[in-house]
Design a protein around this motif. Structure first.
Motif, PDB file in Angstrom:
ATOM      1  N   ILE A 202      -0.688 -23.981 -32.754  1.00  7.73           N
ATOM      2  CA  ILE A 202      -0.548 -25.015 -31.730  1.00  7.73           C
ATOM      3  C   ILE A 202      -1.385 -24.589 -30.532  1.00  7.73           C
ATOM      4  O   ILE A 202      -1.320 -23.431 -30.107  1.00  7.73           O
ATOM      5  CB  ILE A 202       0.917 -25.186 -31.291  1.00  7.73           C
ATOM      6  N   SER A 203      -2.142 -25.525 -29.960  1.00  9.42           N
ATOM      7  CA  SER A 203      -2.881 -25.234 -28.738  1.00  9.42           C
ATOM      8  C   SER A 203      -2.747 -26.423 -27.792  1.00  9.42           C
ATOM      9  O   SER A 203      -3.068 -27.554 -28.166  1.00  9.42           O
ATOM     10  CB  SER A 203      -4.357 -24.953 -29.036  1.00  9.42           C
ATOM     11  N   LEU A 204      -2.267 -26.148 -26.574  1.00  9.48           N
ATOM     12  CA  LEU A 204      -1.956 -27.197 -25.609  1.00  9.48           C
ATOM     13  C   LEU A 204      -2.676 -26.953 -24.293  1.00  9.48           C
ATOM     14  O   LEU A 204      -2.829 -25.811 -23.855  1.00  9.48           O
ATOM     15  CB  LEU A 204      -0.455 -27.257 -25.328  1.00  9.48           C
ATOM     16  N   LEU A 205      -3.059 -28.044 -23.636  1.00 14.22           N
ATOM     17  CA  LEU A 205      -3.497 -28.034 -22.244  1.00 14.22           C
ATOM     18  C   LEU A 205      -2.540 -28.926 -21.469  1.00 14.22           C
ATOM     19  O   LEU A 205      -2.249 -30.047 -21.903  1.00 14.22           O
ATOM     20  CB  LEU A 205      -4.917 -28.591 -22.104  1.00 14.22           C
ATOM     21  N   ASP A 206      -2.052 -28.460 -20.325  1.00 11.66           N
ATOM     22  CA  ASP A 206      -1.189 -29.328 -19.525  1.00 11.66           C
ATOM     23  C   ASP A 206      -1.156 -28.852 -18.080  1.00 11.66           C
ATOM     24  O   ASP A 206      -1.498 -27.711 -17.778  1.00 11.66           O
ATOM     25  CB  ASP A 206       0.222 -29.391 -20.100  1.00 11.66           C
ATOM     26  N   ILE A 207      -0.730 -29.764 -17.201  1.00 14.81           N
ATOM     27  CA  ILE A 207      -0.719 -29.462 -15.766  1.00 14.81           C
ATOM     28  C   ILE A 207       0.642 -28.989 -15.276  1.00 14.81           C
ATOM     29  O   ILE A 207       0.771 -28.587 -14.125  1.00 14.81           O
ATOM     30  CB  ILE A 207      -1.160 -30.696 -14.932  1.00 14.81           C
ATOM     31  N   ALA A 208       1.647 -29.026 -16.138  1.00 10.64           N
ATOM     32  CA  ALA A 208       3.004 -28.629 -15.737  1.00 10.64           C
ATOM     33  C   ALA A 208       3.804 -28.206 -16.955  1.00 10.64           C
ATOM     34  O   ALA A 208       3.489 -28.577 -18.091  1.00 10.64           O
ATOM     35  CB  ALA A 208       3.708 -29.790 -15.022  1.00 10.64           C
ATOM     36  N   HIS A 209       4.846 -27.393 -16.719  1.00 11.21           N
ATOM     37  CA  HIS A 209       5.855 -27.026 -17.716  1.00 11.21           C
ATOM     38  C   HIS A 209       5.325 -26.134 -18.843  1.00 11.21           C
ATOM     39  O   HIS A 209       6.019 -25.949 -19.847  1.00 11.21           O
ATOM     40  CB  HIS A 209       6.483 -28.282 -18.350  1.00 11.21           C
ATOM     41  N   VAL A 210       4.124 -25.569 -18.704  1.00  8.36           N
ATOM     42  CA  VAL A 210       3.553 -24.788 -19.803  1.00  8.36           C
ATOM     43  C   VAL A 210       4.397 -23.547 -20.089  1.00  8.36           C
ATOM     44  O   VAL A 210       4.570 -23.166 -21.254  1.00  8.36           O
ATOM     45  CB  VAL A 210       2.089 -24.422 -19.495  1.00  8.36           C
ATOM     46  N   GLY A 211       4.937 -22.926 -19.056  1.00  7.30           N
ATOM     47  CA  GLY A 211       5.830 -21.792 -19.274  1.00  7.30           C
ATOM     48  C   GLY A 211       7.055 -22.171 -20.088  1.00  7.30           C
ATOM     49  O   GLY A 211       7.496 -21.413 -20.962  1.00  7.30           O
ATOM     50  N   ALA A 212       7.594 -23.365 -19.821  1.00  5.08           N
ATOM     51  CA  ALA A 212       8.752 -23.842 -20.585  1.00  5.08           C
ATOM     52  C   ALA A 212       8.369 -24.123 -22.040  1.00  5.08           C
ATOM     53  O   ALA A 212       9.164 -23.858 -22.958  1.00  5.08           O
ATOM     54  CB  ALA A 212       9.327 -25.099 -19.938  1.00  5.08           C
ATOM     55  N   TYR A 213       7.151 -24.628 -22.267  1.00  4.59           N
ATOM     56  CA  TYR A 213       6.695 -24.842 -23.649  1.00  4.59           C
ATOM     57  C   TYR A 213       6.651 -23.500 -24.382  1.00  4.59           C
ATOM     58  O   TYR A 213       7.052 -23.399 -25.551  1.00  4.59           O
ATOM     59  CB  TYR A 213       5.300 -25.459 -23.695  1.00  4.59           C
ATOM     60  N   ALA A 214       6.116 -22.485 -23.703  1.00  4.57           N
ATOM     61  CA  ALA A 214       6.007 -21.165 -24.326  1.00  4.57           C
ATOM     62  C   ALA A 214       7.391 -20.625 -24.699  1.00  4.57           C
ATOM     63  O   ALA A 214       7.593 -20.071 -25.796  1.00  4.57           O
ATOM     64  CB  ALA A 214       5.289 -20.208 -23.388  1.00  4.57           C
ATOM     65  N   GLU A 215       8.362 -20.786 -23.792  1.00  2.00           N
ATOM     66  CA  GLU A 215       9.711 -20.310 -24.077  1.00  2.00           C
ATOM     67  C   GLU A 215      10.326 -21.055 -25.247  1.00  2.00           C
ATOM     68  O   GLU A 215      11.009 -20.462 -26.099  1.00  2.00           O
ATOM     69  CB  GLU A 215      10.585 -20.459 -22.830  1.00  2.00           C
ATOM     70  N   GLU A 216      10.103 -22.366 -25.323  1.00  2.00           N
ATOM     71  CA  GLU A 216      10.644 -23.140 -26.447  1.00  2.00           C
ATOM     72  C   GLU A 216       9.994 -22.726 -27.763  1.00  2.00           C
ATOM     73  O   GLU A 216      10.666 -22.612 -28.794  1.00  2.00           O
ATOM     74  CB  GLU A 216      10.438 -24.634 -26.193  1.00  2.00           C
ATOM     75  N   LEU A 217       8.707 -22.467 -27.731  1.00  2.00           N
ATOM     76  CA  LEU A 217       8.021 -22.013 -28.943  1.00  2.00           C
ATOM     77  C   LEU A 217       8.568 -20.671 -29.403  1.00  2.00           C
ATOM     78  O   LEU A 217       8.791 -20.453 -30.602  1.00  2.00           O
ATOM     79  CB  LEU A 217       6.517 -21.933 -28.693  1.00  2.00           C
ATOM     80  N   ARG A 218       8.788 -19.770 -28.456  1.00  2.00           N
ATOM     81  CA  ARG A 218       9.375 -18.469 -28.834  1.00  2.00           C
ATOM     82  C   ARG A 218      10.770 -18.666 -29.409  1.00  2.00           C
ATOM     83  O   ARG A 218      11.154 -17.994 -30.384  1.00  2.00           O
ATOM     84  CB  ARG A 218       9.418 -17.557 -27.609  1.00  2.00           C
ATOM     85  N   ARG A 219      11.548 -19.567 -28.807  1.00  2.00           N
ATOM     86  CA  ARG A 219      12.900 -19.821 -29.303  1.00  2.00           C
ATOM     87  C   ARG A 219      12.877 -20.322 -30.743  1.00  2.00           C
ATOM     88  O   ARG A 219      13.791 -20.023 -31.543  1.00  2.00           O
ATOM     89  CB  ARG A 219      13.601 -20.842 -28.408  1.00  2.00           C
ATOM     90  N   LEU A 220      11.817 -21.064 -31.074  1.00  2.00           N
ATOM     91  CA  LEU A 220      11.681 -21.610 -32.416  1.00  2.00           C
ATOM     92  C   LEU A 220      11.032 -20.623 -33.385  1.00  2.00           C
ATOM     93  O   LEU A 220      10.756 -20.973 -34.531  1.00  2.00           O
ATOM     94  CB  LEU A 220      10.858 -22.912 -32.357  1.00  2.00           C
ATOM     95  N   GLY A 221      10.779 -19.417 -32.907  1.00  2.00           N
ATOM     96  CA  GLY A 221      10.262 -18.370 -33.783  1.00  2.00           C
ATOM     97  C   GLY A 221       8.760 -18.223 -33.813  1.00  2.00           C
ATOM     98  O   GLY A 221       8.232 -17.419 -34.592  1.00  2.00           O
ATOM     99  N   CYS A 222       8.048 -18.981 -32.968  1.00  2.00           N
ATOM    100  CA  CYS A 222       6.589 -18.895 -32.946  1.00  2.00           C
ATOM    101  C   CYS A 222       6.126 -17.706 -32.118  1.00  2.00           C
ATOM    102  O   CYS A 222       6.842 -17.221 -31.224  1.00  2.00           O
ATOM    103  CB  CYS A 222       5.989 -20.177 -32.372  1.00  2.00           C
ATOM    104  N   VAL A 223       4.937 -17.247 -32.400  1.00  2.00           N
ATOM    105  CA  VAL A 223       4.310 -16.170 -31.642  1.00  2.00           C
ATOM    106  C   VAL A 223       3.353 -16.803 -30.632  1.00  2.00           C
ATOM    107  O   VAL A 223       2.404 -17.490 -31.020  1.00  2.00           O
ATOM    108  CB  VAL A 223       3.530 -15.211 -32.558  1.00  2.00           C
ATOM    109  N   VAL A 224       3.624 -16.614 -29.354  1.00  2.00           N
ATOM    110  CA  VAL A 224       2.744 -17.141 -28.303  1.00  2.00           C
ATOM    111  C   VAL A 224       1.603 -16.152 -28.107  1.00  2.00           C
ATOM    112  O   VAL A 224       1.820 -15.008 -27.714  1.00  2.00           O
ATOM    113  CB  VAL A 224       3.520 -17.363 -26.994  1.00  2.00           C
ATOM    114  N   GLU A 225       0.393 -16.603 -28.403  1.00  2.00           N
ATOM    115  CA  GLU A 225      -0.781 -15.732 -28.355  1.00  2.00           C
ATOM    116  C   GLU A 225      -1.474 -15.749 -26.998  1.00  2.00           C
ATOM    117  O   GLU A 225      -2.117 -14.768 -26.626  1.00  2.00           O
ATOM    118  CB  GLU A 225      -1.776 -16.145 -29.443  1.00  2.00           C
ATOM    119  N   ARG A 226      -1.351 -16.857 -26.286  1.00  2.00           N
ATOM    120  CA  ARG A 226      -2.039 -16.942 -24.989  1.00  2.00           C
ATOM    121  C   ARG A 226      -1.375 -17.974 -24.102  1.00  2.00           C
ATOM    122  O   ARG A 226      -1.042 -19.077 -24.553  1.00  2.00           O
ATOM    123  CB  ARG A 226      -3.510 -17.315 -25.186  1.00  2.00           C
ATOM    124  N   VAL A 227      -1.206 -17.635 -22.841  1.00  2.00           N
ATOM    125  CA  VAL A 227      -0.881 -18.585 -21.785  1.00  2.00           C
ATOM    126  C   VAL A 227      -1.788 -18.217 -20.622  1.00  2.00           C
ATOM    127  O   VAL A 227      -1.710 -17.107 -20.099  1.00  2.00           O
ATOM    128  CB  VAL A 227       0.593 -18.515 -21.345  1.00  2.00           C
TER     129      VAL A 227
END
Length: 247
Positions: A202-227
């Motif tokens: 998954i790769s996203l660009l956004d102006i807000a809430h990106v930290g929250a997206y990263a936390e949700e992805l981690r909660r779902l078991g994904c590995v966050v490679e870059r923020v």
């Protein structure tokens, strides 16, 4: 029409057209008021401060609108290319662009594919992009010479119209933040993970809430490679890259 039989230039639209228009009009109005205060001999001691404030505020609004136009016409193309470079597509992937709009990421991905497909899904709202429609997106696909590798569908990112584990890569630009609540945004992130194959990205660009997206992805078991910051888009935009675990 084949991919080789296309003409014209793609148009990826002006982001937040109402905001840009409002800032430009306000900026011009304030600058005009500031000029009027000077030319009509009203800028004595009583009006000097008002005139200076009008100049500064008008200039700020005008410059902000120009920065947003430059971001829409130039900056987001560079941000798109950097995001897709990070994904290092092999050419055979199924790529899903969530909230595709006019297809900025969709066409960029399609140009990097050979046997793969690029699919865009959107509700086609006119609020955040002028002339946002499936027809406009398909016209851009034709102009880019990638129509044979592109399809678009109508759908809500909170309930993506795709099977579990059916796409290799999910991308999205300036879309998820438009959902009103944190719960809705979390649902959209969950849907992106659901449709990904194991090991998909998954790769996203956004102006807000990106930290929250990263936390949700981690909660779902994904590995966050870059923020990190994407410097090409205004207002300031952050980039996120994550991977769904392989099984």
């Amino acid at each position: 029409m084949t991919d080789a039989q296309v003409s014209g230039a793609p148009d990826y639209g002006l982001d937040a057209p109402g905001m840009v228009r409002g800032m430009a009009m306000l900026g011009v109005g304030l600058l005009a008021a500031a000029v009027a205060l000077g030319t009509l001999l009203l800028a004595g001691p009583r009006w000097a401060g008002v005139g200076r404030s009008a100049y500064w505020m008008g200039g700020s609004f005008a410059l902000t609108s120009l920065a947003m136009i430059a971001s829409s016409r130039i900056g987001k193309l560079r941000a798109r290319d950097r995001l897709l470079d990070r994904l290092a597509l092999g050419g055979s992937e199924v790529v899903l662009d969530v909230g595709c709009g006019h297809g900025l990421l969709l066409m960029g991905a399609a140009r990097r594919l050979t046997s793969g497909r690029a699919i865009g899904v959107d509700l086609w709202s006119q609020k955040d992009q002028h002339d946002n429609s499936a027809a406009a997106t398909l016209a851009n696909a034709a102009a880019e010479g990638v129509a044979a590798r592109v399809e678009v569908r109508s759908g809500d990112m909170r309930a993506l119209p795709f099977d579990d584990r059916s796409v290799d890569v999910v991308v999205s630009s300036l879309a998820v933040h438009n959902l009103a609540t944190a719960a809705e945004r979390a649902t959209a992130i969950g849907e992106m993970v659901r449709v990904l194959v194991p090991g998909g990205r998954i790769s996203l660009l956004d102006i807000a809430h990106v930290g929250a997206y990263a936390e949700e992805l981690r909660r779902l078991g994904c590995v966050v490679e870059r923020v990190g910051l994407s410097p090409w888009i205004f207002p300031p935009t952050r980039e996120l890259v994550a991977r769904k675990p392989s099984e």
